[in-house]
Design a protein around this motif. Structure first.
Motif, PDB file in Angstrom:
ATOM      1  N   ARG A 143       1.004  -1.168   0.030  1.00  0.00           N
ATOM      2  CA  ARG A 143       0.185  -0.094   0.006  1.00  0.00           C
ATOM      3  C   ARG A 143       0.960   1.132  -0.139  1.00  0.00           C
ATOM      4  O   ARG A 143       1.804   1.170   0.375  1.00  0.00           O
ATOM      5  CB  ARG A 143      -0.852   0.105   1.223  1.00  0.00           C
ATOM      6  N   ILE A 144       0.332   2.325  -0.425  1.00  0.00           N
ATOM      7  CA  ILE A 144       0.976   3.694  -0.358  1.00  0.00           C
ATOM      8  C   ILE A 144       1.011   4.245   0.936  1.00  0.00           C
ATOM      9  O   ILE A 144      -0.134   4.125   1.765  1.00  0.00           O
ATOM     10  CB  ILE A 144       0.389   4.559  -1.456  1.00  0.00           C
ATOM     11  N   GLY A 145       1.980   4.827   1.453  1.00  0.00           N
ATOM     12  CA  GLY A 145       1.769   5.628   2.620  1.00  0.00           C
ATOM     13  C   GLY A 145       0.781   6.761   2.570  1.00  0.00           C
ATOM     14  O   GLY A 145       0.469   7.373   1.922  1.00  0.00           O
ATOM     15  N   THR A 146       0.250   6.817   3.864  1.00  0.00           N
ATOM     16  CA  THR A 146      -0.669   8.041   4.336  1.00  0.00           C
ATOM     17  C   THR A 146      -0.268   8.999   5.469  1.00  0.00           C
ATOM     18  O   THR A 146       0.857   8.895   6.009  1.00  0.00           O
ATOM     19  CB  THR A 146      -1.850   7.278   4.744  1.00  0.00           C
ATOM     20  N   PRO A 147      -0.738   9.940   5.458  1.00  0.00           N
ATOM     21  CA  PRO A 147      -0.387  11.142   6.371  1.00  0.00           C
ATOM     22  C   PRO A 147      -0.364  10.237   7.833  1.00  0.00           C
ATOM     23  O   PRO A 147       0.317  10.839   8.587  1.00  0.00           O
ATOM     24  CB  PRO A 147      -1.644  12.277   6.263  1.00  0.00           C
ATOM     25  N   ASP A 148      -1.327   9.510   8.347  1.00  0.00           N
ATOM     26  CA  ASP A 148      -1.388   8.792   9.463  1.00  0.00           C
ATOM     27  C   ASP A 148      -0.197   7.953   9.808  1.00  0.00           C
ATOM     28  O   ASP A 148       0.169   7.808  10.896  1.00  0.00           O
ATOM     29  CB  ASP A 148      -2.922   7.875   9.501  1.00  0.00           C
ATOM     30  N   ASP A 149       0.393   7.600   8.662  1.00  0.00           N
ATOM     31  CA  ASP A 149       1.728   6.940   8.900  1.00  0.00           C
ATOM     32  C   ASP A 149       2.855   7.739   9.274  1.00  0.00           C
ATOM     33  O   ASP A 149       3.603   7.475  10.136  1.00  0.00           O
ATOM     34  CB  ASP A 149       2.124   5.972   7.613  1.00  0.00           C
ATOM     35  N   VAL A 150       2.769   8.928   8.593  1.00  0.00           N
ATOM     36  CA  VAL A 150       3.848   9.914   8.980  1.00  0.00           C
ATOM     37  C   VAL A 150       3.761  10.417  10.402  1.00  0.00           C
ATOM     38  O   VAL A 150       4.848  10.595  10.984  1.00  0.00           O
ATOM     39  CB  VAL A 150       3.503  11.036   7.904  1.00  0.00           C
ATOM     40  N   VAL A 151       2.743  10.683  10.858  1.00  0.00           N
ATOM     41  CA  VAL A 151       2.277  11.172  12.135  1.00  0.00           C
ATOM     42  C   VAL A 151       2.621  10.362  13.192  1.00  0.00           C
ATOM     43  O   VAL A 151       3.096  10.763  14.476  1.00  0.00           O
ATOM     44  CB  VAL A 151       1.028  11.773  12.426  1.00  0.00           C
ATOM     45  N   LYS A 152       2.907   9.113  13.185  1.00  0.00           N
ATOM     46  CA  LYS A 152       3.240   8.033  14.339  1.00  0.00           C
ATOM     47  C   LYS A 152       4.881   8.394  14.499  1.00  0.00           C
ATOM     48  O   LYS A 152       5.119   8.546  15.658  1.00  0.00           O
ATOM     49  CB  LYS A 152       2.923   6.657  13.809  1.00  0.00           C
ATOM     50  N   THR A 153       5.573   8.520  13.389  1.00  0.00           N
ATOM     51  CA  THR A 153       6.951   8.998  13.533  1.00  0.00           C
ATOM     52  C   THR A 153       7.299  10.259  14.179  1.00  0.00           C
ATOM     53  O   THR A 153       7.823  10.635  15.109  1.00  0.00           O
ATOM     54  CB  THR A 153       7.760   8.952  12.033  1.00  0.00           C
ATOM     55  N   ILE A 154       6.485  11.265  13.829  1.00  0.00           N
ATOM     56  CA  ILE A 154       6.289  12.486  14.498  1.00  0.00           C
ATOM     57  C   ILE A 154       6.027  12.505  15.782  1.00  0.00           C
ATOM     58  O   ILE A 154       6.629  13.280  16.908  1.00  0.00           O
ATOM     59  CB  ILE A 154       5.463  13.659  13.607  1.00  0.00           C
ATOM     60  N   SER A 155       4.969  11.802  16.213  1.00  0.00           N
ATOM     61  CA  SER A 155       4.678  11.878  17.648  1.00  0.00           C
ATOM     62  C   SER A 155       5.661  11.213  18.458  1.00  0.00           C
ATOM     63  O   SER A 155       5.994  11.815  19.527  1.00  0.00           O
ATOM     64  CB  SER A 155       3.276  10.883  17.786  1.00  0.00           C
ATOM     65  N   PHE A 156       6.339  10.302  18.071  1.00  0.00           N
ATOM     66  CA  PHE A 156       7.457   9.468  18.619  1.00  0.00           C
ATOM     67  C   PHE A 156       8.466  10.495  18.976  1.00  0.00           C
ATOM     68  O   PHE A 156       9.201  10.829  19.939  1.00  0.00           O
ATOM     69  CB  PHE A 156       7.941   8.408  18.121  1.00  0.00           C
ATOM     70  N   LEU A 157       8.930  11.190  17.862  1.00  0.00           N
ATOM     71  CA  LEU A 157      10.060  11.955  18.035  1.00  0.00           C
ATOM     72  C   LEU A 157       9.680  13.205  18.690  1.00  0.00           C
ATOM     73  O   LEU A 157      10.897  13.677  19.143  1.00  0.00           O
ATOM     74  CB  LEU A 157      10.469  12.450  16.465  1.00  0.00           C
TER      75      LEU A 157
END
Length: 247
Positions: free
Chosen positions: A211-225
């Motif tokens: 599947r193609i990445g979505t904004p929800d995938d991005v924000v998991k990394t941002i939230s952790f960082l």
């Protein structure tokens, strides 16, 4: 007391900046977001959505190509919410070019938003942080994997976004004594506002996860960082793109 985050480039219901605001708000962070050429009615709705998560939310319409944009944003966030502890430089300018089209105006337009606004917002944030003598600051810069592969026909975008990686690494060293981490995140091709069915069909086989990445995938990394769990990560370029196959 809730942390305060500045998030640039939240201008559409489906874009990455909007998703970042939602996730950080869900994490209990007060939100100050910037936008440009957005629907005013949607901005009001989005602000109410964020506030429904029991955090404060303020917004600003601003053209990041303005040389004084960084100062204006930092002054306004302090006035409205207080000293920010998280900065997410998400906004970007992108236009197709290539060697036959590239000219000074195209370069300047990309430079003003992708480089200058990111760089100046980062240092204005750090100056506020130093004056306030706070702890555990976060600067997160969005990039697009320019050091991993080619983006033919986007010379201005590639050159200006690629500079963010070099800036991130050096700024991280300068700001470490202030307890500010500086990280860049490459989310890979993300199905937000710029994709159409033709682009999706072309890109899908390049994602081994199917599947193609979505904004929800991005924000998991941002939230952790942005969290306390990431205190030992700085000066890094994080490639969180689902194993995307380039070439």
């Amino acid at each position: 007391m809730n942390k305060i985050a500045i998030v640039t480039g939240a201008s559409h219901p489906r874009d990455i900046g909007t998703a970042i605001c939602r996730r950080l708000a869900a994490d209990g962070v007060n939100i100050f977001f910037t936008h440009w050429q957005a629907d005013p009615a949607w901005i009001d709705e989005f602000q109410m959505e964020i506030e429904s998560m029991r955090v404060s939310c303020e917004d600003m319409t601003i053209d990041l190509s303005n040389p004084l944009a960084a100062q204006t944003i930092c002054q306004k966030v302090v006035e409205k919410l207080g000293v920010p502890s998280i900065l997410v430089n998400n906004a970007a300018h992108s236009a197709q070019d290539g060697y036959l089209k590239l000219d000074a105006l195209t370069l300047d337009q990309h430079y003003a938003v992708n480089m200058r606004s990111t760089f100046l917002l980062s240092v204005e944030f750090a100056r506020l942080w130093k004056k306030a003598n706070l702890k555990a600051g976060r600067i997160i810069n969005m990039t697009s994997g320019q050091d991993l592969g080619l983006m033919v026909g986007e010379l201005a975008y590639v050159s200006t976004k690629g500079a963010i990686s070099a800036f991130t690494r050096s700024l991280a060293q300068e700001l470490a004594p202030l307890d500010i981490t500086v990280i860049a995140v490459n989310p890979g091709p993300t199905d937000s506002t710029w994709m159409n069915d033709g682009i999706r069909t072309h890109l899908l086989p390049k994602f081994p996860l199917g599947r193609i990445g979505t904004p929800d995938d991005v924000v998991k990394t941002i939230s952790f960082l942005a969290s306390e769990e990431a205190t030992w990560i700085t000066g890094q370029i994080i490639h969180s793109e689902g194993g995307f196959l380039r070439g």
